[in-house]
Write a protein that holds these residues in place. Structure first.
Motif, PDB file in Angstrom:
ATOM      1  N   LEU A  12      35.554  42.303  -5.886  1.00  0.00           N
ATOM      2  CA  LEU A  12      34.780  43.725  -5.948  1.00  0.00           C
ATOM      3  C   LEU A  12      34.687  44.833  -6.231  1.00  0.00           C
ATOM      4  N   GLU A  13      36.488  45.737  -6.187  1.00  0.00           N
ATOM      5  CA  GLU A  13      36.960  46.498  -6.769  1.00  0.00           C
ATOM      6  C   GLU A  13      36.966  46.676  -8.005  1.00  0.00           C
ATOM      7  N   ARG A  14      36.930  45.939  -8.855  1.00  0.00           N
ATOM      8  CA  ARG A  14      37.032  46.089 -10.451  1.00  0.00           C
ATOM      9  C   ARG A  14      35.775  45.393 -11.489  1.00  0.00           C
ATOM     10  N   ILE A  15      34.126  45.925 -10.133  1.00  0.00           N
ATOM     11  CA  ILE A  15      33.259  45.571 -10.879  1.00  0.00           C
ATOM     12  C   ILE A  15      32.216  46.316 -10.270  1.00  0.00           C
ATOM     13  N   ALA A  66      28.944  42.539 -15.858  1.00  0.00           N
ATOM     14  CA  ALA A  66      30.842  42.013 -15.471  1.00  0.00           C
ATOM     15  C   ALA A  66      30.547  40.867 -15.155  1.00  0.00           C
ATOM     16  N   VAL A  67      29.280  41.043 -14.202  1.00  0.00           N
ATOM     17  CA  VAL A  67      29.708  39.384 -13.230  1.00  0.00           C
ATOM     18  C   VAL A  67      28.730  38.076 -13.644  1.00  0.00           C
ATOM     19  N   PRO A  81      25.540  36.720 -10.295  1.00  0.00           N
ATOM     20  CA  PRO A  81      24.968  37.354 -11.536  1.00  0.00           C
ATOM     21  C   PRO A  81      23.554  37.158 -11.416  1.00  0.00           C
ATOM     22  N   GLY A  82      22.952  38.443 -11.596  1.00  0.00           N
ATOM     23  CA  GLY A  82      21.616  38.839 -11.591  1.00  0.00           C
ATOM     24  C   GLY A  82      20.587  37.937 -12.838  1.00  0.00           C
ATOM     25  N   PRO A  83      19.463  38.012 -13.555  1.00  0.00           N
ATOM     26  CA  PRO A  83      19.080  36.961 -13.783  1.00  0.00           C
ATOM     27  C   PRO A  83      19.007  37.031 -15.294  1.00  0.00           C
TER      28      PRO A  83
END
Length: 196
Positions: free
Chosen positions: A52-55, A81-82, A109-111
């Motif tokens: 989590l800390e990379r994004i 970035a996801v 990831p989002g839509p």
């Protein structure tokens, strides 16, 4: 900032006590950590762990929480970035690290983004009103089943036959009669090609 949030109660039942409302969060966007103060003020430390800390990033790591107040801590997620689910933990510590809670966070990831054509921003100009001739052609083509192009050829052919007939009547003779026959034959061939 989105409407997604996580609440942690600080010093609700005892000094240096932390209670989390939920121990897991799944999101596709940035969210807020709400530190809700109760009995006494406290210093709270927040940090991210795992992938989590990379994004993601926490807006400030040390926060002073007043009694009966809510301190909102934004957690910004780089959604660009996801491309696959990312797991990690949001850790909240108080009492110089003697008390801590951990919230499992999964960022999905989002839509997919939607590409918007720039022409959609331009106002649409209304179609101009049809001319009387266009209205007549539309009505005749609706009745006859012929399109406007075929009707235009038919109208020009009738005009050409009319001119040929007037010319033949004025001049007379076999050449003028042959000329009108050629014009009529040309009109019939044109109509045949348009209708078939």
């Amino acid at each position: 900032m989105s409407g997604t949030e996580v609440t942690v109660h600080v010093n609700r039942r005892a000094a240096d006590a932390l209670e989390v409302a939920t121990d897991a969060l799944e999101t596709s966007e940035s969210f807020a950590l709400h530190l809700t103060g109760h009995e006494t003020p406290a210093h709270v430390h927040c940090r991210l762990d795992g992938d989590l800390e990379r994004i993601a990033s926490v807006d400030g790591s040390n926060h002073y929480v007043e009694p009966d107040a809510v301190t909102a801590v934004p957690v910004t997620v780089d959604t660009d970035a996801v491309d696959a689910p990312v797991d990690g933990r949001l850790e909240v510590l108080t009492g110089y690290g003697s008390e801590s809670v951990s919230i499992a966070v999964t960022v999905v990831p989002g839509p997919p983004g939607v590409d918007v054509d720039e022409r959609l921003a331009e106002p649409r100009r209304p179609d101009p009103d049809p001319t009387p001739l266009e209205r007549i052609l539309d009505r005749v083509s609706a009745v006859s089943g012929l399109d406007a192009g075929a009707l235009a050829v038919l109208a020009l052919g009738v005009v050409a036959v009319g001119i040929a007939a007037v010319t033949t009547a004025t001049i007379g003779g076999p050449v003028a009669t042959a000329g009108i026959a050629v014009v009529v034959a040309g009109l019939l061939v044109a109509l045949f090609l348009l209708v078939r």
